[in-house]
Design an enzyme around this catalytic site. Sequence first.
Site, PDB file in Angstrom:
ATOM      1  N   PRO A 224      -3.960 -11.076  10.753  1.00 53.94           N
ATOM      2  CA  PRO A 224      -4.328 -10.675  12.117  1.00 53.94           C
ATOM      3  C   PRO A 224      -4.457  -9.162  12.210  1.00 53.94           C
ATOM      4  CG  PRO A 224      -2.061 -11.531  12.022  1.00 53.94           C
ATOM      5  CD  PRO A 224      -2.664 -11.731  10.670  1.00 53.94           C
ATOM      6  N   ASP A 225      -5.379  -8.675  13.035  1.00 52.56           N
ATOM      7  CA  ASP A 225      -5.464  -7.245  13.317  1.00 52.56           C
ATOM      8  C   ASP A 225      -4.585  -7.000  14.548  1.00 52.56           C
ATOM      9  OD1 ASP A 225      -6.158  -4.693  14.330  1.00 52.56           O
ATOM     10  OD2 ASP A 225      -8.014  -4.762  13.165  1.00 52.56           O
ATOM     11  N   ILE A 226      -3.421  -6.434  14.311  1.00 52.55           N
ATOM     12  CA  ILE A 226      -2.410  -6.329  15.386  1.00 52.55           C
ATOM     13  C   ILE A 226      -2.924  -5.430  16.511  1.00 52.55           C
ATOM     14  CG2 ILE A 226       0.003  -5.827  15.912  1.00 52.55           C
ATOM     15  CD1 ILE A 226       0.479  -5.937  12.824  1.00 52.55           C
TER      16      ILE A 226
ATOM     17  N   ASP B  45      -4.403  -5.789   5.375  1.00 50.29           N
ATOM     18  CA  ASP B  45      -5.463  -6.529   6.074  1.00 50.29           C
ATOM     19  C   ASP B  45      -5.612  -7.955   5.555  1.00 50.29           C
ATOM     20  OD1 ASP B  45      -6.229  -4.476   7.787  1.00 50.29           O
ATOM     21  OD2 ASP B  45      -7.442  -3.526   6.234  1.00 50.29           O
TER      22      ASP B  45
ATOM     23  N   LYS C 130     -10.937  -1.677  18.921  1.00 48.57           N
ATOM     24  CA  LYS C 130      -9.538  -2.043  19.143  1.00 48.57           C
ATOM     25  C   LYS C 130      -9.034  -1.630  20.535  1.00 48.57           C
ATOM     26  CE  LYS C 130      -8.697  -1.793  14.177  1.00 48.57           C
ATOM     27  NZ  LYS C 130      -7.654  -1.984  13.174  1.00 48.57           N
TER      28      LYS C 130
ATOM     29  N   LYS D 140       7.967 -18.006  -9.830  1.00 48.31           N
ATOM     30  CA  LYS D 140       7.408 -16.803 -10.454  1.00 48.31           C
ATOM     31  C   LYS D 140       6.193 -17.185 -11.304  1.00 48.31           C
ATOM     32  CE  LYS D 140       8.606 -12.912 -13.287  1.00 48.31           C
ATOM     33  NZ  LYS D 140       9.217 -12.605 -14.544  1.00 48.31           N
TER      34      LYS D 140
ATOM     35  N   ALA E 114       1.597   2.244  11.644  1.00 44.28           N
ATOM     36  CA  ALA E 114       1.790   1.447  10.420  1.00 44.28           C
ATOM     37  C   ALA E 114       0.471   1.221   9.691  1.00 44.28           C
ATOM     38  CB  ALA E 114       2.401   0.093  10.781  1.00 44.28           C
TER      39      ALA E 114
ATOM     40  N   PHE F  68      -4.171   4.550  14.725  1.00 45.52           N
ATOM     41  CA  PHE F  68      -4.417   5.521  13.655  1.00 45.52           C
ATOM     42  C   PHE F  68      -5.627   5.033  12.868  1.00 45.52           C
ATOM     43  CE2 PHE F  68      -1.000   8.679  12.918  1.00 45.52           C
ATOM     44  CZ  PHE F  68      -0.253   8.418  14.050  1.00 45.52           C
TER      45      PHE F  68
ATOM     46  N   ASN G 168       0.842  -1.202   0.000  1.00 45.83           N
ATOM     47  CA  ASN G 168       0.000   0.000   0.000  1.00 45.83           C
ATOM     48  C   ASN G 168       0.876   1.250   0.000  1.00 45.83           C
ATOM     49  OD1 ASN G 168       0.451   0.954   2.823  1.00 45.83           O
ATOM     50  ND2 ASN G 168      -0.375  -1.077   3.284  1.00 45.83           N
TER      51      ASN G 168
HETATM   52  N1  CTP Z   1      -3.953  -2.154  12.099  1.00 45.48           N
HETATM   53  C1  CTP Z   1      -3.371  -3.261  12.659  1.00 45.48           C
HETATM   54  N2  CTP Z   1      -3.415  -4.462  12.003  1.00 45.48           N
HETATM   55  C2  CTP Z   1      -4.055  -4.572  10.819  1.00 45.48           C
HETATM   56  C3  CTP Z   1      -4.687  -3.440  10.261  1.00 45.48           C
HETATM   57  C4  CTP Z   1      -4.612  -2.243  10.921  1.00 45.48           C
HETATM   58  O1  CTP Z   1      -2.769  -3.155  13.726  1.00 45.48           O
HETATM   59  N3  CTP Z   1      -4.105  -5.745  10.229  1.00 45.48           N
HETATM   60  C5  CTP Z   1      -3.889  -0.884  12.833  1.00 45.48           C
HETATM   61  C6  CTP Z   1      -3.186   0.247  12.106  1.00 45.48           C
HETATM   62  O2  CTP Z   1      -1.807   0.276  12.442  1.00 45.48           O
HETATM   63  C7  CTP Z   1      -3.891   1.483  12.630  1.00 45.48           C
HETATM   64  C8  CTP Z   1      -5.304   0.970  12.912  1.00 45.48           C
HETATM   65  O3  CTP Z   1      -5.197  -0.448  13.018  1.00 45.48           O
HETATM   66  O4  CTP Z   1      -3.352   1.948  13.836  1.00 45.48           O
HETATM   67  C9  CTP Z   1      -6.336   1.308  11.902  1.00 45.48           C
HETATM   68  O5  CTP Z   1      -5.916   0.981  10.612  1.00 45.48           O
HETATM   69  P1  CTP Z   1      -6.913   1.132   9.379  1.00 45.48           P
HETATM   70  O6  CTP Z   1      -6.274   0.584   8.140  1.00 45.48           O
HETATM   71  O7  CTP Z   1      -7.462   2.532   9.347  1.00 45.48           O
HETATM   72  O8  CTP Z   1      -8.116   0.215   9.890  1.00 45.48           O
HETATM   73  P2  CTP Z   1      -8.600  -1.214   9.593  1.00 45.48           P
HETATM   74  O9  CTP Z   1      -8.840  -1.877  10.895  1.00 45.48           O
HETATM   75  O10 CTP Z   1      -7.701  -1.923   8.644  1.00 45.48           O
HETATM   76  O11 CTP Z   1     -10.030  -0.929   8.963  1.00 45.48           O
HETATM   77  P3  CTP Z   1     -10.454  -0.548   7.465  1.00 45.48           P
HETATM   78  O12 CTP Z   1      -9.282  -0.842   6.573  1.00 45.48           O
HETATM   79  O13 CTP Z   1     -11.621  -1.405   7.246  1.00 45.48           O
HETATM   80  O14 CTP Z   1     -10.814   0.916   7.521  1.00 45.48           O
END
Ligand code: CTP
Length: 401
Positions: A306-308, A279, A342, A289, A275, A324, A210
């Site tokens: 995982p959502d960290i 996702d 979160k 390749k 960061a 963020f 990204n």
């Molecule tokens: N974050 C995380 N792990 C992920 C995705 C996001 O820890 N897999 C954290 C980012 O570092 C940030 C926060 O979650 O602090 C929000 O990130 P954002 O991309 O805005 O949110 P998402 O939870 O991914 O939601 P969406 O993309 O649906 O808006």
Amino acid sequence: MGQLDGKRVLLGVTGGIAVYKAVELLRLLVKAGADVHVAMTPAATEFVQPLTFRELSYHPVAVDVFEEPREWKMQHIHLAECDLVVIAPATANTLAKLAVGIADNSVTTTVLATQAPIVVAPAMNSGMWENPITQENIARLRQRGYHVVGPDSGFLACRTSGAGRMSSPEDIFAAVVEVLTRQQDWQGLQLLVTAGPTREHVDPVRYIGNRSSGKMGYAIAAAAARRGADVTLVSGPTALTPPSGVRLVKVWTTQEMRDACVKVFPKVDACIKAAAPADFRVAEPSDQKVKKEAQAELVLRLVPNPDILAELGEMKQKQVLVGFAAESQDLIKNAQEKMRRKRCDLLVANDITMPGAGFDVDTNKVKLLYPNNQVEDVELMDKSRLADLLLDRVLLLIKAR
Ligand code: CTP
């Protein structure tokens, strides 16, 4: 008592029409109690005589690097031993020299030798300011932790209007006070910062990524280290120079970022998750390749990562957790929902559709959201200033625990 009693400041003056405003800055610094030494480039002395600075600072002014020293100490080393360096005005030429480490006059030699924080107040014609070379130099200095004040926009000496006018002496003075009074207030505290994008393998040469540049997270890590924190920076791949004095853990994927964070998190006082982890990851990355022959279309199946932040929210004990939220619509509503989900103590929300905010720019425009629905609107500012403001807020939260 003055605000700057006991502080030793070096004022570097370089050659531009705004030199006359540096006289007023000197007066403000002296009035606040600072012991100010002045170094001028030869070009600066063409605009205002060293005599004016000498009389107001009560010290001889350093202009000639080779002059006989009054005390037996090398001039630039002696001047470099100070609490802060402020360069006002800072010309395009001086900024370029500082960016690459050229030391050819009393100002640049002193800057190269100093360990002190450095504030620069650029002043130049708008064409010079907007030139990509100057912008690259400024970005490089910011990355190294320089504090950049201004420039303002308005009527310029060259009788045009635009960006490039040096900030007012009052604004530069305020920045100096801010930097000096913040020093070392994070001493003894541990901070985990994440920065940059992550990359998810498609095959040995391709990835899904990204647009995150990592600038916000790096600015936070640099500012926290400067203020005395013990900083671990977990970073995805970026083109940035790592800030000095931080423990850098380089990762590639979201899973790797998660593993590094989960390991460090129990020990820290606060965690700021700047960061942009991916996702989703590719369910079955190819070992070889992927060839374009023999396939009319390529379908990649993605599975969730995982959502960290959410996981750290679950693990949280006493840590202050900052997230963020990059949103393109319904900023407050989406961000508040994210904060609750979160379990963050503070959420930095930015509308990425706004000019000057979000990805790969040096500025940011954010709102700070707190769990009690309080919203703090922060003006557009460069990412290093925003980093310090965030650290101020997080420090208050740590102290309130
Ligand atoms: N974050 C995380 N792990 C992920 C995705 C996001 O820890 N897999 C954290 C980012 O570092 C940030 C926060 O979650 O602090 C929000 O990130 P954002 O991309 O805005 O949110 P998402 O939870 O991914 O939601 P969406 O993309 O649906 O808006």
